[in-house]
Each structure stands twice: as C-alpha cells, then as structure tokens.
Design a protein around this motif. Sequence first.
Motif, PDB file in Angstrom:
ATOM      1  N   ILE B 152       1.090  -0.619  -0.056  1.00  0.00           N
ATOM      2  CA  ILE B 152      -0.301   0.158  -0.326  1.00  0.00           C
ATOM      3  C   ILE B 152       0.996   1.516   0.065  1.00  0.00           C
ATOM      4  N   CYS B 157      -3.936   6.628  -0.962  1.00  0.00           N
ATOM      5  CA  CYS B 157      -4.703   6.190  -0.556  1.00  0.00           C
ATOM      6  C   CYS B 157      -6.208   7.543  -0.012  1.00  0.00           C
ATOM      7  N   ILE B 158      -6.760   6.971  -0.519  1.00  0.00           N
ATOM      8  CA  ILE B 158      -8.812   8.659  -0.103  1.00  0.00           C
ATOM      9  C   ILE B 158      -9.172   7.559   0.951  1.00  0.00           C
ATOM     10  N   LEU B 159      -8.834   7.315   0.959  1.00  0.00           N
ATOM     11  CA  LEU B 159      -9.656   5.442   2.583  1.00  0.00           C
ATOM     12  C   LEU B 159     -11.418   5.982   2.260  1.00  0.00           C
ATOM     13  N   SER B 161     -12.451   3.202   1.850  1.00  0.00           N
ATOM     14  CA  SER B 161     -12.527   1.965   2.581  1.00  0.00           C
ATOM     15  C   SER B 161     -13.062   0.236   1.473  1.00  0.00           C
ATOM     16  N   ARG B 162     -13.302   0.368  -0.352  1.00  0.00           N
ATOM     17  CA  ARG B 162     -13.288  -0.542  -0.552  1.00  0.00           C
ATOM     18  C   ARG B 162     -12.587  -1.802  -0.219  1.00  0.00           C
ATOM     19  N   CYS B 163     -11.058  -1.325   0.253  1.00  0.00           N
ATOM     20  CA  CYS B 163     -10.370  -3.164   0.283  1.00  0.00           C
ATOM     21  C   CYS B 163     -10.893  -3.462   1.300  1.00  0.00           C
ATOM     22  N   ILE B 187      -5.080   2.115   6.482  1.00  0.00           N
ATOM     23  CA  ILE B 187      -5.416   0.779   6.100  1.00  0.00           C
ATOM     24  C   ILE B 187      -4.033   0.262   6.378  1.00  0.00           C
ATOM     25  N   CYS B 207      -9.311  -0.889  -6.054  1.00  0.00           N
ATOM     26  CA  CYS B 207      -8.522   0.293  -5.366  1.00  0.00           C
ATOM     27  C   CYS B 207      -8.690   1.408  -6.323  1.00  0.00           C
ATOM     28  N   PRO B 208      -9.514   2.270  -6.616  1.00  0.00           N
ATOM     29  CA  PRO B 208      -9.789   3.477  -7.165  1.00  0.00           C
ATOM     30  C   PRO B 208      -9.105   4.332  -7.497  1.00  0.00           C
ATOM     31  N   VAL B 209      -7.852   4.594  -6.719  1.00  0.00           N
ATOM     32  CA  VAL B 209      -6.734   4.758  -7.367  1.00  0.00           C
ATOM     33  C   VAL B 209      -5.433   4.185  -7.116  1.00  0.00           C
ATOM     34  N   LEU B 212      -3.047   0.660  -3.488  1.00  0.00           N
ATOM     35  CA  LEU B 212      -2.631  -1.309  -3.703  1.00  0.00           C
ATOM     36  C   LEU B 212      -2.353  -1.221  -4.836  1.00  0.00           C
TER      37      LEU B 212
HETATM   38  S1  SF4 Z   1      -9.575   0.359  -1.822  1.00  0.00           S
HETATM   39 FE1  SF4 Z   1      -7.436   2.442  -2.279  1.00  0.00          FE
HETATM   40  S2  SF4 Z   1      -8.284   4.645  -2.045  1.00  0.00           S
HETATM   41 FE2  SF4 Z   1      -9.564   2.617  -1.071  1.00  0.00          FE
HETATM   42  S3  SF4 Z   1      -9.196   2.578   0.880  1.00  0.00           S
HETATM   43 FE3  SF4 Z   1      -8.227   0.895  -0.044  1.00  0.00          FE
HETATM   44  S4  SF4 Z   1      -6.626   1.235  -0.143  1.00  0.00           S
HETATM   45 FE4  SF4 Z   1      -7.281   3.741   0.211  1.00  0.00          FE
END
Ligand code: SF4
Lengths: 163, 524, 432
Positions: B152, B157-159, B161-163, B187, B207-209, B212
Amino acid sequence: MNSNGTPKQKFIFTDSGRMEKILSQYPDKRSATLPLLHLAQTQEGFITGAIIDAVAQYTEIHPAEVMDCVSFYTMFFRRPLGTNKLQVCQTLSCSLNGADDFVDHITQKYGTKPGETTSDGKFTLLKVECLGSCGTAPVIQINNDYHEGLSINELDKLLDSIP
Amino acid sequence: MPLLKIDDKEIQVESGTTILETAIASGIEIPYYCYHPALEVVGSCRMCLVQVEGMSKLQVSCNTFIGEVHPDRKVNGKYDMVVYTQNELVVKERKNILEFLLLNHPLDCPVCDQAGECYLQDYSFKFGNAHSRFEEEKRVRPNEYLGSQIVINHNRCILCSRCVRFTQEISGTSELFVEARGYNSKIAALEDKPLDNLLAGNVADICPVGALLSTDYIHKNRIWNLEQKPSICQDCSVGCNVDVFSQQDQIFRLTARENQDVNGYFMCDIGRYGFHRFEKIERISHPMVRNGKSFNVLDWDEAIKKTADLIEKSKEKTAGIVSPFHTNESNYLLGLLMKETLGYLPPITGEEITFPTKFRISADRSPNLRGVNDICGDLVKDFTSIIKTRDIRGLYILDDGVDRKLDDSWKDILAKMDFVIVQSYAMTELAKSAHIVLPGLAPFEREGTITNDKGRIQWLRPSLATKGDSKPDWEILMLVRNALHKESEYFADLGEVIKKMGDQFPNYSGISLFKIGTQGMALT
Amino acid sequence: MSDFEPVLTEHIHQKDCHTLSFYKSVGGYTALEKVLKMNPAEVTQEVKDSNLRGRGGAGFPAGIKWGFIPKDTDKPKYLINNADESEPGTFKDRLLMNKVPHQMLEGMIIAAYAIGCQTSFIYIRGEFYKEFKMLEMAVDEAYESNLLGQNILGSNYNLDVVIHRGAGAYICGEETGLIESLEGKRGWPRIKPPFPAIEGYLQSPTIVNNVETLSCIPHIITRGASWFKSIGPEKGPGPRLFCISGRVNNPGVFEEPMGIALKDLIFERAGGIPDGKKLKAVFPGGSSSAILTAEEALDVNMDFDELVEKKTMLGSAGVIVMDETVDMVQACLNIARFYAHESCGQCTPCREGTGWLVKMLTRLVNGGGTPKDIDMIFEITDNIGGLIDFSKGSFGKTICPFGEAVAWPVRSFVEKFKDEFLAYLPKEKVVA
Ligand code: SF4
Ligand SMILES: Cc1cc2nc3c(=O)[nH]c(=O)nc-3n(C[C@H](O)[C@H](O)[C@H](O)COP(=O)(O)O)c2cc1C
Ligand code: SF4
Ligand code: SF4
Ligand code: FES
C-alpha cells in the motif's frame, strides 16, 4: 503487530466470571468487544497482541477487527504506560481555567512531556479532550478518578500523596 | 414505475434503485469512489453528491433511492424525482471534494502504476481545480506490505474503504482494517495475519486509485503500453472472465472482468498469477519426428502426411486421448479424426474453496472437463487399463502441457505402441516419448470455446500471438483429418467447426462465437 | 419564571438521593406502576402530547421518534440510553446519573415499555467510571426490587438493562456511531436511510434517547403532558438542565424552564464574570453551536427556535462563556483541534478538512499566517459543513452532523472576531 515485540503468550482472563457475564449480556458475541477489552486492559495495563487474539476468539471476529476497534478508541493503549495515568483535559472550558498550567506544572515537576512516562514508571502524562466536567474545570483524571477544580497547589499535594 | 428526470433526460426506473445505479445504467457520468456494486454502500467519499429537487442538502447518489411519490407531490406534476448532476452547486462540490482528496496526495502520477486507469487522475482532470491551495506540510507515510503480494502507498490512499469491505464481505477473511481515526486514519493489516488469502489480488483491482499495488506488477510496465484483451481464466472449471494485459509476447497481468453469471467482479490469485507458469516453458516450435533417441525437425506438410500415414496404417487399432485443458473444438476434431476417444490425461485437482459471497474456486483445476464430457461421449477415467485389455496400437494425444512424471504403467503402454502422436506446446515427458510431436498453442494463444462446470459456454480468445511454427490445435487436427480422408470437410474457421459440432450435439447447436460474446451462454 | 421549581434536580442536594429507597420515598417508580397498567400506545401518546424534545442535541420530539418503531415486525426492539455526554461544555447527564440514577432508569423502563423493548442499553462514556459504578448499583437495586427483570411489578413485562462503557470517542454520542460502537465496531456513523428506528442495533428497530430526555419521562407520566407543556415555550417546553462553564464565577448545572434569558443564566445563576471582566462571546449550546458575541448573547432566550434565528442552536444547552481576556484565535484553534481529534474520519471533507484547519490555524498562531488564510478558513468550513443558509436549512454534506458541528463554531469565530485573526498576521503582510 505484536504490540510489545515479544512472542505471544495466550491471554487468559483472570476474572472469568466477569468475562462470562459480559458475553452473556448481549444478543450477539461481537457486542462484547469493548467490555472485554476494558476488562483485559484492567488486568494487563495495556492491550497486548495476545489480548487482541483472545478477544477475537471470544467475540468470534477476526483479530484485525479487534485491532480496528482498539486503534479507534483513545482509552485503549497499545503500549505500557505508567502506573498512574495523569489525564489533563485540554478542551476549551478547562483550557480557559488553567489546564495548560497543569500540563506545564507536571512537565516541570517530573520532566515528562505529554505522552511520556516518568523514568520510575510511576506517571504517564496525557492530554485528553473534554472529560464532560467543564463546570469544575480544570479537570484531571488520574486512572479512573476525576479530580475537579484543583489549584496548582492542590494538584501538587494530590500528586505527592500518590504512593 | 417511478419517472426520474436526471438533467435533461427522463428515465423510467424500478422503484428502489438508487440515483447512482440509474445513472451508471444510462450512461450519465456521476463520479464516485467508495461505491462498488459488489460491496455495501457506505456513502463516505461524498464524491457522488447531486442535487435533488426539494431537498435542502446535496444528496449522495449512491444512497438516494428512487420511489413512487404521491400524485400530489410529483415535481411539475409529473416526476417522482428530479436530479441535477451538472449544475453549479454540484460542480463546485465535486471540486471541493477532490481538493480534499488531493491535499496530501503526492501528485506523482508520472511514476504511479495506476496512472492511466486512476479515478483520481481522471476525475481531477475532468472535475477538479487546476492547482492546490494546500500550503501545509503533507501527511507522508512510507509504503507498507499488507500481504506478500500487496503493497500500500498510503499517500495515495483516499480511504474509500473498498479494500476493507472487500475482505470483510467478499473474501470473508477480514484481514484489512482501518487503523486510528480522523486525519490519522490508515489502512492496515496485522503483521502476523497479513492479507494472504486466495482473493487478495482483487483489492488492487478495486482500489480506485493507485494505492494498492500488486508486487507482481509494480513498476513493471505502464498501462498505456499494454494491450488489454478479454479472455477466460483456464486455471479451474469456474472459468472466471478476465482481461489480459500484454505487450508483445509477454503477459504483464490479469485482472478480473465482470460477468455476473460466472465470477461477479472478481477472480482468485491462482488464476491471477497463473500465467507465470507459461513463461519459462520450453516451447516446441516445429513439428518433429523421432530419430532414435532424438528428434528431427519436419515441415508441416511432411508432418501432417506422416501422421496421417501412421494412423492409416493402424486404423482400427488407434485411439485419441482428449484433454480438459483444450477447447471443445480441438477435442471434437480429435474425436472426428480418431473415431474413438478413450479418455483424458489425469486431471489436475485441488481443494474446492467457497467464499461467503459464493465466489468459488473449483476442485477441478482444468477449464473444460464439462466440455470434454459433453462432446467426447463415454470416456473412461482410467483409460490405461482399457488400453491394456484392448488391442490398441496407436495413440494421438492432445497433451495439456502439464509436465507429468510418466509412471511405469504408462511406460509399458508406450512401449507397446506402434506409434504415439503428441500434440503439445511444451516439451513434456509425454512429448519426449512420442514418435511425432506436433506443436500446438499455449493456453493464452488458443482460441475456441470452453464449457465451465455450470454448463456455461465461453469464448476463449487469444491474448498472445502464436509462437514459432506452431499452429492452432483445431487446425492441425483438421489438416491431419483432411490428409487421411480426402473427402472430409475443410473448416475455414472455428465458426464452421462450432456449427458442425452443434449438428452432432443438440445442446451445442445454434451457438456461435458472436452469440457467446464476452459474457458466454448457458447451454440448454 | 421565578416561581419555577426544579423538577429533575429537585432532590439532588439531599442525602442518599441516589438510592432506590430515597427515590421511592419521594414518589419514585409510581409513574412506572401507572404505565404498566396503560397500553404502550397510550404512553407514547402522552409523551407526544407533552412536546418533549430530545435533550441530546438535535431536539427531536421524543414521542414522535417512538412512534417510528414499526408495529408489524418480529424483530426485537432496542432502547439505548445515550449517556455518552462528550460535547464540550456539557456535563448535566453526569449529574443526573450521580444523583438521581433511578429517575433516569424509571424513564428508561417506561420508554422501553412504550416501544415494546425487552433488552435495553445504557451507553456511558468510558471516562465516567464513577458514574458507571453508580449505575451498576442502581441497576442491581432495580433488579432486586423487581423493577427490572421478569414480570416487572407483577405485570407480564420483562426488561433487561445492560450498561455498556464507551472507550473514548466523542463521535459515539452520535446515535448511529453509538450503535456501531455497541456492536463492537469502530464508531463510524451510518449513512441514513435506514434510520435506527427501522434498522438500528443488530439491524433491529432501535430508539436512542438522551439521559435527560429519559429523566423527564416519569414526570410527564405523573403530572401529565399539559403540565409539562406549560413550562416555557409550548413548541419546546419543559425543564432543562443548562450547563455553564468557562469564565464565570459560579459554573455548574442549573435547571430552568426552557426559554430562560441567556443573560440571566450567565449573570444571575452563574454569578457573572470573575474580576469584573467584560463578556466577549458565548457558545449557547455546546461547542458545536456557532458562538454569539456579547451583544447577541445579552439579547437572546434559550429557546430552540430563537437560537436558530440567531444562526446558532440550543444543542446540548452547554453554555461556554468567554470574557475579554480570552484570545479568540487560540480558542478557535482549541475547538478546531478538538474536532480534528474526534472526527471519525470516514467522510472526505470532515477527515481532511479538520486536519487542514488545525494545520492552518496552528501556522497562523505561530506567526506564519497570510491574509488569504483567513478567507480560506471560510471556504474550508463551508466545504466541510456546507453553506449555512438558515432560510433554506443547512447544507450539510457529510454522513453525520459532525461536519456542521466543526464548521459552524470555527466559522463563527472568524466571522465575528476577524480583527483578532488579522492581528495574528505578521505585520508587513497586514499592510500588503
Ligand atoms: S481501496 Fe485503495 S483508496 Fe480505497 S481505502 Fe483501500 S487502499 Fe485506500
Ligand atoms: C457529533 C455528535 C455528538 C453527539 N453526542 C451526543 C451525546 O454525547 N449525548 C447525547 O445524548 N446525544 C448526542 N448526540 C445526539 C444524538 O445523535 C441523538 O440525537 C440523541 O442521543 C437522541 O436523543 P434525544 O432525542 O433524547 O436527544 C450527538 C450528535 C452528534 C452529531
Ligand atoms: S476461480 Fe478458477 S477460473 Fe476463477 S480465477 Fe480462480 S482459478 Fe481462475
Ligand atoms: S461527518 Fe465526520 S464524524 Fe461524521 S461520519 Fe463523517 S467523518 Fe465521521
Ligand atoms: S460513491 Fe456515494 S459517497 Fe462515495
């Protein structure tokens, strides 16, 4: 994250009666997470990796979910602290009534900055947010007890009286 | 059904759908981060805010449901809901959210693996401010391993929380969590319980950005250099739909491709990283014929002719061995060629694994056993013993590239044969024991249909060009058959094979590659 | 107004007022006896009729909230007593728990009966250890006297009360954050809908009420809705506990009718400001309310609607008084820091915006400010909490009202005391 870096030993609740009671009070197991953590921390002083695993086992959730909780709440500590936690409220009403002097005074008296523990392990100084006792500011919570509206002199006496 | 007006469009929608679902389905762009169709809605990124007529606050479109309203309360006497996705308020709001998201972002797109497929980059280009107004020190954290394959980059990370929700809801393994709170949130995974489940690789996909990263792919290439082709995973009989990303002759990564009838949005790590197996394989690049202990290279015309001659000579005493790793068309053609197919090589099996949301890895780790059973009629599992009891003197084996150790009973059989023809892409022990070796294609080069264990036929498309002198397996088989029976049909393409196959097997009739498309078809 | 007799705090100065026997000796639990003979809908109606509005901050009518509980469901129903009391400037629930825990408990049992609940919770903030022990004692007493447990007072009604300690998180006072926390998770407020009355604790219908709200209930039952409604403004009536802290001579909790003048609270009840200093600004309803200047404060009554007209709110009725010695920039930073520390962090604007504000204000206080910072504070607060347009309601844009709770006070400091912020700018920059 084995909080103290030592190999894990299984954590056992010494007050198993209390633990059983907690578990039986809720309609589901997970709801017992916070009370079990409180109970375990009272026993151990801080939240160890072994506590995380034990609580996860009793509540039937993943240890990561327990750690998620532990890290969210300010009252759970992930490192050993001094025997006495000096928690000085720093939010507005206390700050307007001399809480900052409390912090300075304790820092001078023991040479500990906020977050630090005295070398004899007796005190840890912590700044905390509003303790819900603004009418008797400034407030310092030492372990479980509130001490309200003390002058610096009274604070001094109180600290000196702690064995 | 409620009538929705969204910007200038009027849309009739199912009661209970959200604004965002409706917008996505009708091609109206509302930007979003935390929403993912497979995950619970949390509504936390606030990117999808829109204005709804009659509501004082902007609403998150991911959690705003459309329903029938009382006739007296319809907007303009007509609409159950009126939504603005482009007006001044909404546009300004998106800018604000993006500004917040980018405060601590390193803005390192030029070195980011996600660049080119990052929703932060995309959206800030489309909806954001030109420059940052943040003058404070950025929150900087070093990269961390969350598991053996996933790293990571906290700063990106934009938090959303998808992951975390993925590990809680889809894999059911819950290794990921949010640590601390507020501005300090990040995370994390426990050191002694890392993110190492068989679905872990999906977190990098969702992860949209570019936060990860799969260590398998990290900094290996840039997305715009890669060619993306739809394909099917061939590592078990579920047949997950995938996209294969490659450059020239090399695959760089696989990602899951959505198919609600097969794999949803996800795939497993066995399939995701499985392609590496084929990277170091010793390929057979030319047809070969045995010469004592070694082989001589042949050209194709000679090889086909020799093969046909051998079969011709032993006629009734020959049989084919099909393969659940091969396409329906190849197996079918081997059947046509040999009159009899006895069985298939020992299948590869593993543990059957089912995740809470029903995602499944099949115990059968071959892609087309169902197709083999459908197309090749009665096959005996233990065909080696049958061979012993019957007078079989020639074998044509569709090899699957798995390097099996040949055990003694096999060695006995091979010793007894007048000839063994092995069609393979890899120089397996089996191929090494053959009289003639015909070079077919490797898994990611093949084209044809395969049938998954739920009876869904899918189009396996080539991701890589064929190597050396090798030919599509079905074509080799057809050419041998043409050489053997002058009157047999010449198939100009796979479609003709499929058609012929359908004539013979009713549940495969009426099928075409076009109909199968990217999503496959359920067999009747 | 002077003839007002305290209701909730009538007995708090008496010896052993926290015990069951004392509480019973002053008529305690007679309301419960009465209720157990009524049907639940009648109880809810009585509370509706009283116009009792929630004392936890949002001021939602209690009876109406109870009415949202679905009638046609097999799911268990839960009542949660919100004793998280963490709003800076608020310390009234603590008093009620320490002095008259049975009053609150009786209110809980009545509320639980009204909504058909058999398991209820008291969510008490973790720091309140003494109060937790006090409640444990009260609950034990209640069980012993068959006021809790099976067949309460011979009726067919059963109720258990579980005391649940929080662990240090202001956001767990927000009702859905609280529910998550009770479920053993981090206190991330939930997106609504669904609302807790439909899907709350463990996806079951749940009512969350504040300690003070529940403490009013026995009195409404005993003396009637119309009595209650006759105290203070009809739309938001009843006795109310006002907390006064900060720079006053006699801080504390004062029970007064709703609608009392803020001036009277500060200068009469709380004895005015020490050392004859002048009043400068006041938080009327906890630190989440926008501050009032001295002038505004002297001319307002503590009434839900009147304070909204003044672009602030009654909130938790936690009055924090600031006098002329208070540095408004430091005070603003203090409040911003509190919110940054307490933001749960799931919504983008709240998580990032609170951090940004603290960094910027800290820089300003340390002499590194620039004139555009001050305008940026307006922008950032608006972007966290929404454009605050009281004619159209607030334009909040986060999952929970915490976003507004940061934005309003911080913005109001800069709006009302801009000069003090400008004075922090390095000299040459002010000129520029
Ligand atoms: S999916 Fe990516 S951007 Fe979203 S919380 Fe997890 S690491 Fe961060
Ligand atoms: C950030 C935040 C903090 C809150 N803290 C508390 C609290 O400490 N105690 C409380 O009773 N209500 C608190 N509330 C209000 C609760 O969400 C809820 O409205 C209340 O408990 C309902 O009870 P009532 O209707 O009796 O007031 C808070 C709300 C927000 C948004
Ligand atoms: S489940 Fe099977 S088909 Fe899907 S990715 Fe894994 S191995 Fe491939
Ligand atoms: S507004 Fe703030 S506190 Fe409330 S849910 Fe969002 S991030 Fe959490
Ligand atoms: S997608 Fe709706 S809030 Fe994130």
